[in-house]
Design an enzyme around this catalytic site. Structure first.
Site, PDB file in Angstrom:
ATOM      1  N   ASN A 173      30.403  39.102 -23.615  1.00 46.12           N
ATOM      2  CA  ASN A 173      30.991  40.142 -23.010  1.00 46.12           C
ATOM      3  C   ASN A 173      32.503  39.985 -22.819  1.00 46.12           C
ATOM      4  O   ASN A 173      32.914  41.016 -22.501  1.00 46.12           O
ATOM      5  CB  ASN A 173      30.946  38.469 -21.448  1.00 46.12           C
ATOM      6  CG  ASN A 173      29.746  38.351 -20.864  1.00 46.12           C
ATOM      7  OD1 ASN A 173      28.818  39.773 -20.533  1.00 46.12           O
ATOM      8  ND2 ASN A 173      28.933  37.399 -20.286  1.00 46.12           N
ATOM      9  N   ASP A 208      22.397  33.391 -18.745  1.00 45.45           N
ATOM     10  CA  ASP A 208      21.854  32.860 -19.426  1.00 45.45           C
ATOM     11  C   ASP A 208      21.147  32.134 -20.206  1.00 45.45           C
ATOM     12  O   ASP A 208      20.312  31.768 -21.245  1.00 45.45           O
ATOM     13  CB  ASP A 208      22.613  33.586 -21.244  1.00 45.45           C
ATOM     14  CG  ASP A 208      23.599  32.558 -21.468  1.00 45.45           C
ATOM     15  OD1 ASP A 208      23.810  31.442 -20.396  1.00 45.45           O
ATOM     16  OD2 ASP A 208      23.795  31.687 -22.836  1.00 45.45           O
TER      17      ASP A 208
END
Length: 310
Positions: A173, A208
């Site tokens: 990210n 995740d």
């Protein structure tokens, strides 16, 4: 609605769950007699401790006067009773839209055409699946896991639970942005699904973090499957979603923890906790690896795994 109209519109009777783990699921009433209950052999199995093993029955009958099809709800001497539109009943005919309460579970009797049936299926999918990956939601995963644990106990069959987590996912990210992060999660889900067999199940728990259970697998077989899953993700080229960088790829790895039923535990919730504990052990030992909750000797591994090809 008369029988000719029902046939013309392909309308079929169904019970639609309005609460509980199977919410929005339409159960077609395709047999002359359908048993509702908590027993494994019930036609409509309701995972509710307030429901008797054989709680109620829906019977299809032909009205001797009109010749129309009728659907009859009957209580089977259940412990907590069967309720129709709020009233406790022994035997009562069903009409479209009637609400049936057994234990803490609420169902609705519906006459559904194909559009209605597809709508109910889509609603259930939206509720029970993660919209990014298409994997099960955590709630649906636990529902399936409890069902599998019950079946495995009855049939004396093993299975294993896997917990998986991306390694250093925050870095994806930070470097590529959240669009790439979301695409990476989607592609991890695809990699997991590609390594499952028919009957196995996988879920996204959030972020995740992923989970799966492998049917009819003891720990050695599950370790092999988990290692194959880990290697698939390590070797995959993941997409970068940024203007001007569409051809660029990146890499990520996962750590995986494994727990087995019934050796580690026969409680499904505890199994997930054990697999999660093994996952964090894999993280502590360097990431990008598979760890079992219970260490196995070389002799145990050799006994269960096929011999290596030369």
């Amino acid at each position: 609605m008369n029988d000719s109209e029902i046939k013309r519109r392909d309308i079929r009777p169904a019970l639609v769950f309005l609460s509980g783990e199977l919410i929005a699921v339409p159960i077609p009433l395709e047999r002359e007699e359908v048993i509702l209950g908590r027993a494994l052999e019930a036609d409509v199995r309701v995972n509710d401790t307030q429901v008797s093993r054989q709680h109620a029955r829906v019977t299809t009958a032909i009205d001797p006067v009109s010749g129309n099809v009728r659907y009859i709800l009957s209580d089977l001497n259940s412990r907590n009773g069967t309720f129709l539109n709020g009233d406790r009943i022994s035997t009562h005919p069903l009409t479209n839209g009637d609400k049936i309460s057994i234990g803490e579970t609420l169902l609705r009797f519906d006459l559904l055409d194909e559009i209605d049936r597809e709508y109910q299926r889509q609603i259930h999918r939206l509720i029970s699946h993660d919209d990014l990956t298409g994997l099960l939601s955590s709630r649906s995963f636990f529902s399936e896991l409890r069902r599998e644990a019950s079946r495995a106990t009855t049939e004396n069959r093993p299975f294993c639970v896997l917990m998986m987590d991306g390694d250093h996912f925050k870095g994806v990210n930070d470097k590529y942005g959240h669009l790439t992060g979301s695409k990476t999660i989607e592609e991890i889900g695809l990699s997991i699904m590609a390594n499952l067999r028919s009957g196995d199940a996988a879920a996204r728990f959030g972020g995740d973090e992923f989970a799966a259970f492998l049917l009819d697998a003891e720990m050695p077989q599950a370790l092999v499957a988990a290692e194959r899953m880990r290697a698939t993700i390590e070797n995959r080229e993941f997409s970068v979603v940024q203007p001007g960088r569409t051809s660029e790829k990146h890499h990520i790895t996962v750590s995986i923890g494994v727990a087995s039923f019934p050796e580690d535990s026969s409680d499904p919730i505890e199994l997930v906790e054990m697999a999660d504990s093994a996952l964090y052990r894999a993280k502590r030992e360097g990431r990008n690896r598979v760890a079992a909750y219970r260490d196995m000797t070389q002799e145990e591994l050799a006994r269960h795994l096929p011999p290596r090809r030369s």
